[in-house]
Every structure is written in C-alpha cells, then in structure tokens.
Design an enzyme around this catalytic site. Structure first.
Site, short mmCIF file in Angstrom:
data_model
loop_
_atom_site.label_atom_id
_atom_site.label_comp_id
_atom_site.label_asym_id
_atom_site.label_seq_id
_atom_site.Cartn_x
_atom_site.Cartn_y
_atom_site.Cartn_z
CB CYS A 41 42.67 41.32 33.53
SG CYS A 41 43.05 42.73 32.49
CB CYS A 46 40.08 44.74 32.22
SG CYS A 46 40.63 44.09 33.80
CE LYS A 49 35.52 46.92 31.66
NZ LYS A 49 35.64 46.80 33.08
CE1 TYR A 180 35.51 49.60 39.76
CE2 TYR A 180 34.95 48.71 41.90
CZ TYR A 180 35.74 49.52 41.11
OH TYR A 180 36.74 50.25 41.67
CB ILE A 181 30.31 43.20 37.52
CG1 ILE A 181 31.82 42.96 37.67
CG2 ILE A 181 29.72 42.26 36.45
CD1 ILE A 181 32.22 41.53 38.02
CD GLU A 184 32.88 48.16 34.38
OE1 GLU A 184 33.12 46.96 34.15
OE2 GLU A 184 33.76 48.99 34.64
NE ARG A 201 23.29 44.14 49.60
CZ ARG A 201 24.05 43.22 50.17
NH1 ARG A 201 23.52 42.12 50.63
NH2 ARG A 201 25.34 43.41 50.28
CB THR A 323 44.05 44.49 36.01
OG1 THR A 323 43.04 43.52 35.76
CG2 THR A 323 45.27 44.17 35.18
NE ARG A 331 55.27 44.52 36.19
CZ ARG A 331 54.71 45.31 35.29
NH1 ARG A 331 54.47 46.59 35.60
NH2 ARG A 331 54.41 44.86 34.10
CB ALA A 353 37.44 54.15 35.42
CG HIS A 448 39.84 76.88 26.12
ND1 HIS A 448 38.72 76.66 26.89
CD2 HIS A 448 39.47 77.65 25.08
CE1 HIS A 448 37.70 77.29 26.33
NE2 HIS A 448 38.12 77.89 25.24
CD GLU A 453 38.91 74.61 29.46
OE1 GLU A 453 39.56 75.63 29.67
OE2 GLU A 453 38.31 74.38 28.39
P1 FAD Z 1 43.01 36.50 37.92
O1 FAD Z 1 43.30 37.45 36.83
O2 FAD Z 1 41.65 36.14 38.25
O3 FAD Z 1 43.95 35.25 37.71
C1 FAD Z 1 43.86 34.11 38.50
C2 FAD Z 1 44.11 32.91 37.62
O4 FAD Z 1 44.32 31.77 38.45
C3 FAD Z 1 42.91 32.56 36.74
O5 FAD Z 1 43.34 32.51 35.39
C4 FAD Z 1 42.44 31.19 37.23
O6 FAD Z 1 42.00 30.36 36.18
C5 FAD Z 1 43.72 30.65 37.84
N1 FAD Z 1 43.52 29.65 38.88
C6 FAD Z 1 42.62 29.64 39.88
N2 FAD Z 1 42.81 28.57 40.68
C7 FAD Z 1 43.88 27.88 40.16
C8 FAD Z 1 44.58 26.71 40.52
N3 FAD Z 1 44.25 26.02 41.59
N4 FAD Z 1 45.61 26.33 39.72
C9 FAD Z 1 45.98 27.01 38.64
N5 FAD Z 1 45.35 28.15 38.25
C10 FAD Z 1 44.32 28.58 39.00
N6 FAD Z 1 39.98 45.41 36.88
C11 FAD Z 1 40.45 46.59 36.41
O7 FAD Z 1 41.47 47.08 36.89
N7 FAD Z 1 39.80 47.25 35.40
C12 FAD Z 1 38.69 46.75 34.83
O8 FAD Z 1 38.13 47.37 33.91
C13 FAD Z 1 38.19 45.50 35.29
N8 FAD Z 1 37.10 44.96 34.72
C14 FAD Z 1 36.65 43.74 35.18
C15 FAD Z 1 35.51 43.21 34.58
C16 FAD Z 1 35.02 42.00 35.00
C17 FAD Z 1 33.78 41.43 34.34
C18 FAD Z 1 35.69 41.29 36.04
C19 FAD Z 1 35.18 39.97 36.50
C20 FAD Z 1 36.82 41.82 36.64
C21 FAD Z 1 37.31 43.05 36.20
N9 FAD Z 1 38.43 43.64 36.78
C22 FAD Z 1 38.89 44.85 36.34
C23 FAD Z 1 39.14 42.98 37.90
C24 FAD Z 1 40.40 42.28 37.38
O9 FAD Z 1 40.07 41.43 36.33
C25 FAD Z 1 41.03 41.49 38.53
O10 FAD Z 1 41.26 42.33 39.62
C26 FAD Z 1 42.36 40.89 38.08
O11 FAD Z 1 42.23 40.03 36.99
C27 FAD Z 1 43.01 40.14 39.27
O12 FAD Z 1 44.19 39.50 38.86
P2 FAD Z 1 44.67 38.21 39.64
O13 FAD Z 1 45.98 37.83 39.02
O14 FAD Z 1 44.61 38.44 41.09
O15 FAD Z 1 43.59 37.11 39.34
P1 NDP Z 2 30.93 44.70 43.86
O1 NDP Z 2 31.41 44.35 45.19
O2 NDP Z 2 31.48 45.91 43.17
O3 NDP Z 2 29.32 44.84 43.87
C1 NDP Z 2 28.51 43.81 44.36
C2 NDP Z 2 27.06 44.23 44.27
O4 NDP Z 2 26.25 43.14 44.67
C3 NDP Z 2 26.70 45.40 45.18
O5 NDP Z 2 25.72 46.18 44.54
C4 NDP Z 2 26.13 44.70 46.41
O6 NDP Z 2 25.20 45.49 47.10
C5 NDP Z 2 25.39 43.55 45.75
N1 NDP Z 2 25.19 42.39 46.61
C6 NDP Z 2 26.13 41.63 47.21
N2 NDP Z 2 25.55 40.60 47.85
C7 NDP Z 2 24.21 40.71 47.66
C8 NDP Z 2 23.10 39.96 48.07
N3 NDP Z 2 23.23 38.87 48.82
N4 NDP Z 2 21.87 40.37 47.69
C9 NDP Z 2 21.73 41.46 46.93
N5 NDP Z 2 22.75 42.23 46.51
C10 NDP Z 2 23.99 41.85 46.87
O7 NDP Z 2 31.18 43.41 42.98
P2 NDP Z 2 31.14 43.13 41.43
O8 NDP Z 2 30.73 41.72 41.30
O9 NDP Z 2 30.37 44.17 40.71
O10 NDP Z 2 32.68 43.28 41.04
C11 NDP Z 2 33.68 42.55 41.73
C12 NDP Z 2 34.98 43.27 41.72
O11 NDP Z 2 35.58 43.19 40.43
C13 NDP Z 2 34.89 44.75 41.99
O12 NDP Z 2 34.83 45.04 43.35
C14 NDP Z 2 36.15 45.26 41.36
O13 NDP Z 2 37.21 45.12 42.28
C15 NDP Z 2 36.37 44.34 40.18
N6 NDP Z 2 35.92 45.00 38.94
C16 NDP Z 2 36.53 46.14 38.52
C17 NDP Z 2 36.11 46.79 37.40
C18 NDP Z 2 36.78 48.06 36.97
O14 NDP Z 2 37.86 48.35 37.46
N7 NDP Z 2 36.18 48.84 36.08
C19 NDP Z 2 35.00 46.29 36.61
C20 NDP Z 2 34.44 45.07 37.12
C21 NDP Z 2 34.88 44.46 38.24
P3 NDP Z 2 25.65 46.48 48.30
O15 NDP Z 2 26.35 47.61 47.66
O16 NDP Z 2 24.36 46.82 48.93
O17 NDP Z 2 26.56 45.66 49.17
#
Ligand code: FAD
Ligand code: NDP
Length: 464
Positions: A41, A46, A49, A180-181, A184, A201, A323, A331, A353, A448, A453
């Site tokens: 995050c 997050c 991004k 999502y990714i 965005e 796809r 996140t 928690r 979102a 308003h 609204e």
């Molecule tokens: P992480 O935050 O991934 O933390 C896991 C940590 O474990 C990492 O720092 C990793 O380095 C560490 N780790 C892994 N293996 C080991 C190991 N063996 N030993 C020690 N450390 C290790 N969510 C939202 O709610 N809003 C958003 O706008 C949003 N935008 C996103 C945009 C992108 C590009 C991406 C990729 C994700 C986004 N997400 C968003 C999703 C969000 O980031 C994740 O759901 C969240 O960070 C999950 O938290 P976590 O603690 O489960 O894992």
């Molecule tokens: P998503 O699961 O949201 O989307 C994956 C995309 O990849 C879909 O369009 C899926 O298609 C496509 N896909 C998967 N496998 C293949 C394949 N083999 N060939 C072609 N297309 C494929 O994953 P993201 O990577 O975008 O994001 C991962 C997660 O991170 C999200 O689910 C979300 O939980 C979190 N996230 C949250 C954000 C936020 O809160 N704003 C922002 C960014 C990430 P199809 O739909 O047809 O399966």
C-alpha cells in the site's frame, strides 16, 4: 531465549496493524520485513498510485479552469520530478511505519522470514542469520503480480515498475488486463499524456463490478482517449525495432511499455515460508485458509490480509485484497488474541473505489449479484452532466445507481462513476453498514448544490 508472544512475518498494512495493536496490550512482539516497511500500500500501491492519480487529473482541471475564465497555458509534466517527489513521500511514510513500530516496542527485523519448525510449544522463525521463538506466528506477506505463461511476458513490467520505480516516460503504453490495476494505470498514464491501449480478454473491464458501471466507465475511458480492445487474446510479446509488439489474432499493438496487470496472488510469498512442512492448508492461489479469528488449521499460526482467504469471505469471488481489510483483520486478530475481544470484520459493506478517470466507487451488492442471491430488487439510476462541466464542452458524466430490496426496502448496493465517487461512496458505506432503507435515503435532506445529493433524490425506480 524466552518465546515472544507474537512474531509477524511481513511489515505491510496487516502485519504492522496487528503488531502495534498486540504490543499495545503488553504482548512481546517481533516483526520482519523482507523489502520495505509499509508494504504494498505505502511503497508500491495505494499511496504512490493515488499521488499519480492526482497528478494525472491536472490537465483536465486546467481545461475546466478555462471554462471559468482562467487564462492558462497548456500544462507540461516533468515526469522525472513526479516520480522523485512521489518516492520522497513514500520513503517518508516508510520511516513513519518504522518509527510507529519502534514506539510501540515491537522488535523490528529486516529480512525474509520463514518458519523452521517447532521448539516445544513455540515456533522457530528464521530471519537471515537471526532466530526468534514465538508462541504465535502471524503470516502477513501479501501478494505479488501474477505472471501467466504468455510467451515474451518478461518484456512487460508490473505495476511495481510504474508506481515504485523510476522509468522513462512511456509515449505508447499497452496495458494487459483490465482489473483495478489495469484500469487505474491506464487512466494515470493517459492523463499524463501517453497513448494508452488496454487489451482485455473479457468484453468489459472490472469483472465483478455492477454492469452499468462497467459499461459507463468503458465509454468514458474511451471518450477520454484510451483505446479499449475487448475480447482480445494475447499470444505473446516480441521486441521490435521500434518497441514491443503485443501479438494476437485480433490486432497487433506496438508500445514502448507493456504493463502486465493480470491479477495478484499470494502463492510465491506463502510458498517459501515453511507452511507446507507444518501442514498449513492453502488455497490453489496460495492463500491460507483461516477461521473467524484468522487462525489457520495449525494452532498458533495465523494469517491476515492479501495472503489469507479472509475467513472464507473471498471464496465467492468478492475481492477483499484491500488495505483497510488487511488492517481490520490485523487488528481483529490482535483484539481476539491479546484483549479477549472477539472482534469480527464486516465483509458485507466494504466500500471500494477504482481510481480511474473518472473514478468508480461501489459499496454493497451489484444488481447482478443481488439478483443471483435471490433478491427481488428495485433499481434507481441517474446519469447526468455534473454542474462543474456546464460551462464547457466536456464528455465527463456521472452515473449513480441504487440496488434496493423490494421486501424490506433495504438499500443493498450504492454504485457510482464520476468525479469524487470514492469520497461519496465512503459516506454511503456508513448508511449501508447501519442497514439504511430506501425510505431513509428519501427522508435524508439533500445537500445542495452537489452531485452527491442525487443519491437521496432518486424517487422513481428505473427498471423492474
Ligand atoms: P502487503 O502490504 O503486501 O505487505 C506484505 C509485506 O510482506 C510486504 O512488504 C512484503 O515485502 C513482505 N514479505 C513478503 N514475504 C516476506 C517474508 N518471507 N518475510 C518478510 N517479509 C515478507 N488497496 C486499497 O485499499 N486501495 C487502493 O487504492 C489500492 N491500490 C493498490 C494499487 C496497487 C498498484 C496495488 C498493487 C495494490 C493496491 N491496493 C489497494 C491493495 C493493497 O495494497 C493491498 O491489499 C494491501 O497492501 C495488503 O496488505 P497486506 O499487509 O496483506 O500485504
Ligand atoms: P484484478 O483481479 O482486479 O484484475 C486482473 C485482470 O487481469 C482482469 O482483467 C482479468 O481478466 C485479467 N487476467 C487475468 N489473467 C489473465 C490471463 N491469463 N490472460 C488475460 N487476462 C487475464 O487484478 P489487478 O492485478 O488489477 O489487482 C489486484 C488486486 O489489487 C485487486 O483485485 C485489488 O484487490 C487490489 N487493488 C485495489 C485497488 C483499489 O482499491 N483501488 C487498486 C489496485 C489494486 P478477467 O476479468 O477476464 O478475469
């Protein structure tokens, strides 16, 4: 060495929240992080991004400003500067996360952790050269970008390169995947001035979201200049003299940067932790099955966040890899284990979102999901040109939709595409969590003039 009460593997949203909460109740806690504290995050998700989303919205704001009489020259983005200031901020936050753990009295290690086995009733955790004993181990290792077997996919980058790395500005971008990714990053790079093609796809982006939102966003992304290629199979990527070609039976696309946004899975992270040796059950994607208290089938081993199955709540396809869910789970785990408080996380009204251009926000059930669950639903829908754009010629529109249970009048879902959708939906999530009825939406006096609204002034159902 006396065993710790808790050792947390992974210093991201879930792990840090759990460690701090547990320590606040007097538990002895250790944590390790293999990369950067703050996790996905803060470092590559997050936060960076959203900063880029703000940056990308500036040219649109300048166009609107001109409608209001401002004389402004065309904005020019210093891309390298954007990446530098963004990374300065994430580095600051990384430091904040570290100091929060230190202040809480959590022992903080740097390195990849794994469980070596048991020593009496404690687990042995190894982090590099160091070992710790702990009565409980919390797995909070998150997920990583999925890399399906597509020939040449190594030529593509994942979101990490765009959101955390510093790369040259890509003039032509192909985004594979439209979750999502994909959506965005397409909006961000288009806003920053790149030519963006999204290759998906499916027939629509954002599978699982309400269909009206999906089609509306597709139209608005297209009108905003993003080329959407639905129902397009990718056979492979190849380097050409002038870039990278995305090959498939439909259209060849050439780009300077190809972003693979094809989903994220915990598998690579959970595979290397010693869980299989202990007998911890994992889903096919590598997520740990957990119970309502986030305990796996092995007593003393827990998991939260992206690397767990969210207590079975994610099994029907609902995406809870967010996140605030990781934090709430961390928690709740600590409350149950260290404060005798059997707190549970509510998964039925999780707002989410997509920071697309324009934004998409949603809480509760989509129309299709509500119908599939057997609800007899009434649909309320409005689409309008927001007041902000009435002085100029802009394609931006706002769509709002309510899904209401005819029996009992409960609002089951609130959905929106349009400016500030994320901010508006967060407020409505409170109403849904409180179990608001459509009559209560109608009783609520409008504020308003706002776009929001419209959510309390949709009196006539749109469809049966
Ligand atoms: P992480 O935050 O991934 O933390 C896991 C940590 O474990 C990492 O720092 C990793 O380095 C560490 N780790 C892994 N293996 C080991 C190991 N063996 N030993 C020690 N450390 C290790 N969510 C939202 O709610 N809003 C958003 O706008 C949003 N935008 C996103 C945009 C992108 C590009 C991406 C990729 C994700 C986004 N997400 C968003 C999703 C969000 O980031 C994740 O759901 C969240 O960070 C999950 O938290 P976590 O603690 O489960 O894992
Ligand atoms: P998503 O699961 O949201 O989307 C994956 C995309 O990849 C879909 O369009 C899926 O298609 C496509 N896909 C998967 N496998 C293949 C394949 N083999 N060939 C072609 N297309 C494929 O994953 P993201 O990577 O975008 O994001 C991962 C997660 O991170 C999200 O689910 C979300 O939980 C979190 N996230 C949250 C954000 C936020 O809160 N704003 C922002 C960014 C990430 P199809 O739909 O047809 O399966």
């Amino acid at each position: 060495l006396a065993p710790l009460d808790l050792f947390v593997i992974g210093g991201g949203s879930g792990g840090v929240a759990a460690a701090r909460r547990a320590a606040s109740y007097g538990a002895s806690v250790g944590i390790c992080e293999a990369s950067r504290y703050g996790g996905t995050c803060v470092v590559r998700g997050c936060v960076p991004k959203k900063l880029m989303h703000y940056a990308a919205s500036v040219p649109h704001a300048v166009r609107v400003a001109r409608d209001y009489g401002w004389e402004l020259s065309d904005p020019r983005l210093r891309w390298a500067q954007l990446q530098a200031v963004r990374n300065r901020e994430t580095a600051r936050l990384e430091g904040v996360y570290q100091s929060l753990l230190d202040k809480a009295g959590v022992e903080r290690l740097t390195g990849r952790g794994r469980i070596l086995g048991r020593d009496g009733d404690a687990f042995v955790v190894e982090v590099g050269e160091q070992r710790r004993l702990a009565r409980r181990v919390l797995i909070a290792v998150g997920a990583r970008a999925e890399q399906p077997e597509i020939p040449g996919l190594e030529l593509a980058v994942t979101s990490d390169a765009v959101v955390e790395g510093e790369i040259p500005f890509p003039r032509r971008v192909a985004v594979l995947g439209a979750g999502y990714i994909g959506v965005e990053l397409a909006g961000i790079l288009n806003g920053c001035g790149a030519e963006v093609t999204v290759v998906l796809r499916g027939d629509q982006p954002l599978r699982g979201f309400d269909d009206d939102l999906r089609s509306d966003l597709t139209e608005q992304m297209t009108r905003g200049g993003i080329r959407m290629l639905p129902l397009t199979r990718v056979d492979g990527l190849e380097r050409t003299a002038s870039g990278i070609a995305v090959r498939g039976p439909h259209v060849p696309v050439e780009a300077d940067l190809v972003i693979a946004a094809l989903g994220r899975k915990p598998k690579p992270n959970t595979a290397s932790l010693g869980l299989a040796e202990l007998g911890v059950r994992l889903t096919a994607n590598g997520a740990a099955y957990v119970d309502v208290g986030y305990e796996t089938n092995v007593k003393g081993i827990f998991a939260v966040g992206d690397c767990c199955d969210h207590g079975g709540n994610a099994l029907d396809g609902a995406g809870f890899d967010l996140t605030p869910i990781a934090i709430a789970e961390g928690r709740a785990f600590a409350e149950r284990q260290f404060n005798q408080n059997p707190q549970v996380v509510r998964y039925d009204t999780v707002p989410t979102a997509v920071f697309s251009e324009p934004e998409l926000g949603t809480v509760g059930l989509s129309e299709a999901r509500a119908r599939a669950l057997g609800y007899d639903v009434a649909i309320y829908r409005t689409r309008f040109k927001p007041m902000r754009y009435t002085l100029g010629d802009h394609h931006r529109r706002t769509l709002m939709k309510l899904v209401v249970d005819r029996d009992g009048d409960r609002v089951l879902g609130c959905h929106m595409v349009g400016d500030d959708a994320a901010e508006i939906i967060q407020g409505l999530a409170v109403a849904l969590t409180a179990g608001a009825t459509k009559a209560q939406f109608d009783e609520t006096v409008a504020l308003h003039p706002t776009a929001a609204e419209e959510f309390v002034t949709m009196y006539q159902p749109a469809a049966s």
